[in-house]
Every structure is written in structure tokens, then in C-alpha cells.
Design a protein around this motif. Structure first.
Motif, PDB file in Angstrom:
ATOM      1  N   ALA A 181       0.838  -1.211   0.000  1.00  0.00           N
ATOM      2  CA  ALA A 181       0.000   0.000   0.000  1.00  0.00           C
ATOM      3  C   ALA A 181       0.866   1.252   0.000  1.00  0.00           C
ATOM      4  O   ALA A 181       0.529   2.259  -0.640  1.00  0.00           O
ATOM      5  N   LEU A 182       2.004   1.223   0.714  1.00  0.00           N
ATOM      6  CA  LEU A 182       2.912   2.365   0.717  1.00  0.00           C
ATOM      7  C   LEU A 182       3.500   2.591  -0.666  1.00  0.00           C
ATOM      8  O   LEU A 182       3.593   3.742  -1.133  1.00  0.00           O
ATOM      9  N   GLN A 183       3.870   1.532  -1.350  1.00  0.00           N
ATOM     10  CA  GLN A 183       4.410   1.669  -2.699  1.00  0.00           C
ATOM     11  C   GLN A 183       3.375   2.247  -3.655  1.00  0.00           C
ATOM     12  O   GLN A 183       3.709   3.015  -4.568  1.00  0.00           O
ATOM     13  N   ALA A 184       2.114   1.903  -3.456  1.00  0.00           N
ATOM     14  CA  ALA A 184       1.040   2.407  -4.328  1.00  0.00           C
ATOM     15  C   ALA A 184       0.545   3.781  -3.893  1.00  0.00           C
ATOM     16  O   ALA A 184      -0.423   4.300  -4.467  1.00  0.00           O
ATOM     17  N   GLN A 185       1.154   4.388  -2.864  1.00  0.00           N
ATOM     18  CA  GLN A 185       0.780   5.710  -2.361  1.00  0.00           C
ATOM     19  C   GLN A 185      -0.641   5.738  -1.790  1.00  0.00           C
ATOM     20  O   GLN A 185      -1.294   6.784  -1.756  1.00  0.00           O
ATOM     21  N   ARG A 186      -1.122   4.596  -1.344  1.00  0.00           N
ATOM     22  CA  ARG A 186      -2.394   4.547  -0.622  1.00  0.00           C
ATOM     23  C   ARG A 186      -2.065   4.689   0.868  1.00  0.00           C
ATOM     24  O   ARG A 186      -1.928   3.708   1.584  1.00  0.00           O
ATOM     25  N   LEU A 187      -1.926   5.939   1.295  1.00  0.00           N
ATOM     26  CA  LEU A 187      -1.393   6.197   2.626  1.00  0.00           C
ATOM     27  C   LEU A 187      -2.439   6.042   3.720  1.00  0.00           C
ATOM     28  O   LEU A 187      -2.161   5.491   4.789  1.00  0.00           O
ATOM     29  N   ASP A 188      -3.653   6.539   3.485  1.00  0.00           N
ATOM     30  CA  ASP A 188      -4.673   6.545   4.531  1.00  0.00           C
ATOM     31  C   ASP A 188      -6.040   6.656   3.849  1.00  0.00           C
ATOM     32  O   ASP A 188      -6.141   6.884   2.651  1.00  0.00           O
ATOM     33  N   GLY A 189      -7.072   6.489   4.655  1.00  0.00           N
ATOM     34  CA  GLY A 189      -8.421   6.659   4.120  1.00  0.00           C
ATOM     35  C   GLY A 189      -9.242   5.395   4.108  1.00  0.00           C
ATOM     36  O   GLY A 189     -10.459   5.437   3.920  1.00  0.00           O
ATOM     37  N   SER A 190      -8.631   4.233   4.312  1.00  0.00           N
ATOM     38  CA  SER A 190      -9.358   2.961   4.346  1.00  0.00           C
ATOM     39  C   SER A 190      -8.563   1.974   5.183  1.00  0.00           C
ATOM     40  O   SER A 190      -7.384   2.190   5.482  1.00  0.00           O
ATOM     41  N   ASP A 191      -9.204   0.875   5.556  1.00  0.00           N
ATOM     42  CA  ASP A 191      -8.529  -0.133   6.375  1.00  0.00           C
ATOM     43  C   ASP A 191      -7.385  -0.812   5.621  1.00  0.00           C
ATOM     44  O   ASP A 191      -6.498  -1.398   6.253  1.00  0.00           O
ATOM     45  N   ASP A 192      -7.420  -0.751   4.286  1.00  0.00           N
ATOM     46  CA  ASP A 192      -6.391  -1.402   3.487  1.00  0.00           C
ATOM     47  C   ASP A 192      -5.290  -0.425   3.080  1.00  0.00           C
ATOM     48  O   ASP A 192      -4.496  -0.712   2.189  1.00  0.00           O
ATOM     49  N   SER A 193      -5.240   0.750   3.736  1.00  0.00           N
ATOM     50  CA  SER A 193      -4.205   1.735   3.434  1.00  0.00           C
ATOM     51  C   SER A 193      -2.951   1.437   4.256  1.00  0.00           C
ATOM     52  O   SER A 193      -2.973   0.636   5.208  1.00  0.00           O
ATOM     53  N   ALA A 194      -1.858   2.114   3.899  1.00  0.00           N
ATOM     54  CA  ALA A 194      -0.562   1.799   4.497  1.00  0.00           C
ATOM     55  C   ALA A 194      -0.537   2.072   6.003  1.00  0.00           C
ATOM     56  O   ALA A 194      -0.128   1.204   6.793  1.00  0.00           O
ATOM     57  N   LEU A 195      -0.963   3.269   6.411  1.00  0.00           N
ATOM     58  CA  LEU A 195      -0.831   3.630   7.820  1.00  0.00           C
ATOM     59  C   LEU A 195      -1.669   2.747   8.740  1.00  0.00           C
ATOM     60  O   LEU A 195      -1.164   2.289   9.779  1.00  0.00           O
ATOM     61  N   PRO A 196      -2.939   2.496   8.443  1.00  0.00           N
ATOM     62  CA  PRO A 196      -3.679   1.569   9.324  1.00  0.00           C
ATOM     63  C   PRO A 196      -3.060   0.177   9.381  1.00  0.00           C
ATOM     64  O   PRO A 196      -3.054  -0.460  10.450  1.00  0.00           O
ATOM     65  N   LEU A 197      -2.533  -0.316   8.238  1.00  0.00           N
ATOM     66  CA  LEU A 197      -1.920  -1.645   8.243  1.00  0.00           C
ATOM     67  C   LEU A 197      -0.645  -1.667   9.070  1.00  0.00           C
ATOM     68  O   LEU A 197      -0.393  -2.608   9.838  1.00  0.00           O
ATOM     69  N   PHE A 198       0.202  -0.647   8.895  1.00  0.00           N
ATOM     70  CA  PHE A 198       1.419  -0.584   9.720  1.00  0.00           C
ATOM     71  C   PHE A 198       1.058  -0.483  11.211  1.00  0.00           C
ATOM     72  O   PHE A 198       1.756  -1.042  12.061  1.00  0.00           O
TER      73      PHE A 198
END
Length: 522
Positions: A181-198
């Protein structure tokens, strides 16, 4: 020469005289003591009366609240014994104890009940952990932390839960999803985004190096986007990004600079809004103030500025109605309503619009004969005087002094008596407001203020009066809530909000919190 012995009847007389003297002294002694007792009794009674007068309010509050508080504590004890620690419907032990604490903040039984509820939640978390119910253990641990159990006990359960979660399958998969998700620039906004996953990975392994570095990179990019939006003046987009970054890592190195950029952008938008307000560019001012409120909902200057825009649109609606431009006046009323102007001011403007429509009809119909018009004018002026004397300045609609005045103006706009009536109504409405406010009759004061604003929409003193009335609503609402009148307190908070009370003020926050605590059990 020998003395003769007294006769028997003389001995009897002397004995009777001695008895009378003895009994007389006894009654005098008794009377003296009785007077002393009555003096002390009267003194004690007077003291008790003065104490009752001086402390009648605390005693009344104690007799009123004490049974209700005991009932709340009893319900909390029963819920705790049944294992119902917290519930959305307000029937949990925590909610009952918090309600009792809202009515009496010094009640030790309520605080002890909350402490026992926290310990019970921690015990539930331990039992759920033993039964492999990880979700239940997480919920119990969160409740225990909210109720401020000892940090050492909560940390021990949290560590055991983290080990159990980390030992489950899928940890590596979760970390891989976060990095993708970080590589795809999906940083936040959904449960499958980088920050919630990290964040999920770090909840399982707080010191995992790859997860920490990945969250750092994601937050750096997120804050860069926030600074870019702030530089463009898009505070409504920048503010949520900053808030989310603070949730994930309040100590991030780029956070202070980003917050400073956001604050500068907010100040700039406020300045632009004030400038547009002074230049009477209402639409531009409203856009600036709305953008600031979207970024920071409790910003008092933006709220006040938006209310000023709403008042200006109400004034414009009144002017357009006076020119019989009803479609444009309706549009202005819609804009003013969207800014959150008070319901009373909006009602007054709508009444002015209706009166203008009636005046247009009167002008379109053939004029009545002079004698009949004079009679109608006298009746209207009599209605005006009666309504003004009874304090019916703006309400009820159709039977108020303001309605009678507008009808008289439509019938004889140039008549000197009509002009005199118009000059009387404005100071009378001001005096009515001050009198009703002194009497703590807040609803009547609001009606007088509505008449004041309708008669003089550009009067700057009316805005200050509106704030004073809002503060009085909060004070009266708080006092009535202390006596158990929840419905009135809720209405008071709503009325203060409509009048433009600052939601961040201590009085507003205190009443709102007390209502939430009391209504949590409903």
C-alpha cells in the motif's frame, strides 16, 4: 412568772401560715426556672429558623438529588454484580456510576464503583484471553484503560494479548500488504491503506524495525501533502491530514512544521474573510469562514464571522422584501439559514417577507374610502398599543405589535401616527429584553430580542445582547439540570447554540458534558 402555752387554735394558725410561706417560695422558684426554660427554647427556635432560611437551597438540593443518586448507585451495583460493565444503551455499570457522578461530583461511592468496574473489566480481559477470545480480551482491556486501572496491571494483560496475537498466522502477510500500500501511495483513508496496516503490525510487534520505518515513510509523505495543501490555502484538506498524522505518531519530526503551516493558512483565510466582510462581499466571506470551520470546527472567529454574514443576508432579505422582490428575498433567507443564524432571527425575517407580500396585495387593490381607512388605521394602532403593553413585540405571528405596525404602514405609510409607533417599538423592544433578562425569563427575552433585530437588523448592540442571552440560557440550563430537569437543560443548550454561544467556552462544554453523562443512562 411562767409563760402561758399557746392555745391549740393558735398553733394551727401558725402552722398554716408557715405552709403558705413555704409553698409561695416554691412557686416563685418554679416560675423563675420556667421563664429561663422558655427564654432558651425561644432562642433555639429562632436559631433553627435562621439556619433553615440561610441553607434552604442546599437542603432542597440534597433532599431532591439524594434519592435519585442512591437509585443510580444501586443500579450500578446490580449491573456490576451481573457482569454488565458497559453498554451502548446506557444500562452498564460504568454508565450508571458516571450518571451518579454527574449529579454529585463528590460522591465517593460513585468513584469507588467506577474503580471496581475497571478491575472487573480487567478480570474479564484475562478470562477472555484464557479462552482464546482475543477480541473480547481487547474490548475488556480498552474498557479497563478508560476507567484508569493501574498501568502495571493493564500493561501485563496487553503484553500477553500482543504475544497471543503475534503468535497467530498472517503477521508476515499483514506487513507485506502494508508495504505494498505504501508503494502504491495509498497512505490513509481505508482499512487497506498503508498507515492503518502498519499500525496493526506495530500493535502486534511494537519494535518491529520494518514496520517502524514504513510508518515513518508513510507519515512523511502524508505530512508533505498536508503542507502542500496548506500552501495553496486548502485548509479543509490539510487539516484532516494533520489530524490523522497526529493519531499515528504525535511525535513525528515533521509534525510541528506542518501544524505551523496549517495555522498560518487558517489565519490567512480568517483575514481574507474579515476583509471580504468589511467590503460587503458576503459570498466570498462566507466561503473563507466555512473553509476555516471545516478545518477547525471550534474556531470562534470563523463562527462569529459566518453569523455576521448570515445577519447581513437577513438584512438584504428584508430590503428585497421591502422592494417586493420576493424570489430574491427567499434566496437570501436560504443562504442565511445555511450559515446557522438563530431560528428567532430567521422567523422575524420570514414574517417581514409575509408582511411585504400582504402590503403588495393591499397596494394592488382599490383604496378603501377615507372614513373606512381611518377606522382600520385606528384599530391597527390600538392593536399595536395593546400588544406592546403586553410584551407581544414579535410573537405570536399575526397578533404581535410588529405585525400590527407593518399592517398600519401598508395602509397609511405617510401617516404621522404610524411613524410615531415605529419610533416607539424599537426602544420598547430593547427595554423589554433588558427587563426580561434581569428576571431570568430567557424565553421572553428571546422574543424581545427577535423584535429588536427585526426592527433594526444592523444594530451592533443586538449582537452583544444575543451573546448575553446565550450565556444566560447556559446558566439557567445548568441550574435546572441540577434539579433534575433534563429536558429544559437540553433545550437551553440548543437555544444557546442557536444564539451563537462559543462551543469551546467552559460553560457550554460543562453543560454539554453533564447532559451526556446524565442522558447516557436513558
Amino acid at each position: 412568772m411562767s409563760r402561758q402555752a399557746p392555745a391549740p387554735h393558735e398553733d394551727a394558725a401558725h402552722a398554716a401560715l408557715r405552709r403558705v410561706r413555704r409553698e409561695g417560695r416554691w412557686w416563685r422558684v418554679q416560675a423563675w426556672h420556667a421563664r429561663r426554660v422558655w427564654r432558651w427554647a425561644l432562642l433555639v427556635a429562632a436559631t433553627l429558623f435562621l439556619l433553615l432560611v440561610a441553607f434552604r437551597a442546599p437542603l432542597a438540593n440534597w433532599f431532591w438529588n439524594e434519592p435519585q443518586i442512591e437509585q443510580l448507585l444501586d443500579r450500578g451495583d446490580r449491573a456490576l454484580a451481573a457482569g454488565h460493565l458497559s453498554a451502548v444503551d446506557g444500562n452498564g455499570a460504568r454508565e450508571w456510576y458516571q450518571a451518579a457522578l454527574a449529579l454529585d461530583g463528590d460522591r465517593p461511592q460513585a468513584r469507588e464503583g467506577l474503580a471496581r468496574t475497571g478491575q472487573a473489566a480487567l478480570a474479564q480481559a484475562r478470562r477472555a484471553l484464557q479462552a482464546d477470545d482475543l477480541d473480547g480480551a481487547q474490548r475488556g482491556l480498552e474498557l479497563a484503560r478508560e476507567l484508569q486501572v493501574p498501568q502495571r496491571d493493564a500493561d501485563a494483560v496487553a503484553d500477553a494479548l500482543r504475544v497471543r496475537q503475534q503468535s497467530g498466522a498472517g503477521f508476515g502477510v499483514l506487513l507485506g500488504r502494508a508495504e505494498a500500500a505504501l508503494q502504491a501511495q495509498r497512505l490513509d483513508g481505508s482499512d487497506d491503506s498503508a498507515l492503518p496496516l502498519f499500525q496493526q503490525v506495530l500493535a502486534l510487534a511494537p519494535n518491529h524495525l520494518r514496520a517502524l520505518e514504513g510508518r515513518e515513510d508513510a507519515l512523511t509523505e502524508l505530512l508533505l501533502q498536508a503542507r502542500s495543501a496548506a500552501a495553496q490555502g486548502d485548509v479543509a484538506r490539510a487539516a484532516p491530514l494533520v489530524r490523522r498524522a497526529r493519531v499515528f505518531d504525535a511525535g513525528h519530526v515533521d509534525l510541528p512544521a506542518t501544524e505551523a503551516a496549517l495555522n498560518s493558512a487558517l489565519e490567512r483565510r480568517l483575514q481574507l474573510g474579515q476583509q471580504a466582510l468589511k467590503a460587503r462581499r458576503w459570498d466570498t466571506a462566507a466561503n473563507h469562514f466555512k473553509a476555516v470551520i471545516a478545518a477547525r470546527p471550534d474556531e470562534p472567529m470563523a463562527q462569529q464571522g459566518l453569523l455576521q454574514v448570515g445577519d447581513a443576508w437577513l438584512t438584504e432579505a428584508n430590503r428585497l422584501a421591502g422592494d417586493f422582490r420576493f424570489a430574491e428575498a427567499e434566496q437570501m433567507l436560504g443562504r442565511a439559514e445555511a450559515t446557522g443564524v438563530s431560528a428567532r432571527a430567521l422567523q422575524g425575517a420570514r414574517q417581514s417577507l409575509n408582511q411585504a407580500r400582504q402590503a403588495e396585495k393591499a397596494l394592488a387593490t382599490p383604496r378603501a374610502p377615507r372614513a373606512r381607512r381611518e377606522q382600520e388605521l385606528k384599530e391597527l394602532l390600538q392593536r399595536f398599543e395593546l400588544a406592546q403593553a403586553q410584551g407581544r413585540f414579535l410573537t405570536p405571528p399575526g397578533n404581535s405589535a410588529y405585525d400590527a405596525l407593518r399592517a398600519a404602514q401598508a395602509l397609511a405609510p405617510q401617516d404621522a401616527r404610524v411613524h410615531d409607533a415605529a419610533r416607539q417599538l424599537l426602544p420598547a423592544s430593547r427595554n423589554c429584553f433588558e427587563d426580561r433578562l434581569r428576571e431570568n425569563r430567557v424565553q421572553a427575552a428571546g422574543a424581545c430580542l427577535g423584535a429588536w433585530q427585526a426592527l433594526s437588523p444592523e444594530d451592533g448592540a443586538a449582537a452583544a445582547a444575543r451573546q448575553r442571552l446565550a450565556q444566560r440560557w447556559l446558566a439557567v440550563g445548568s441550574e435546572r439540570l441540577g434539579r433534575g430537569d433534563v429536558a429544559f437543560a437540553r433545550a437551553a443548550l440548543q437555544a444557546a447554540t442557536e444564539l451563537g454561544s462559543n462551543p469551546a467556552s467552559p460553560e457550554h462544554l460543562a453543560l454539554e458534558q453533564r447532559l451526556q453523562d446524565v442522558e447516557g443512562l436513558r
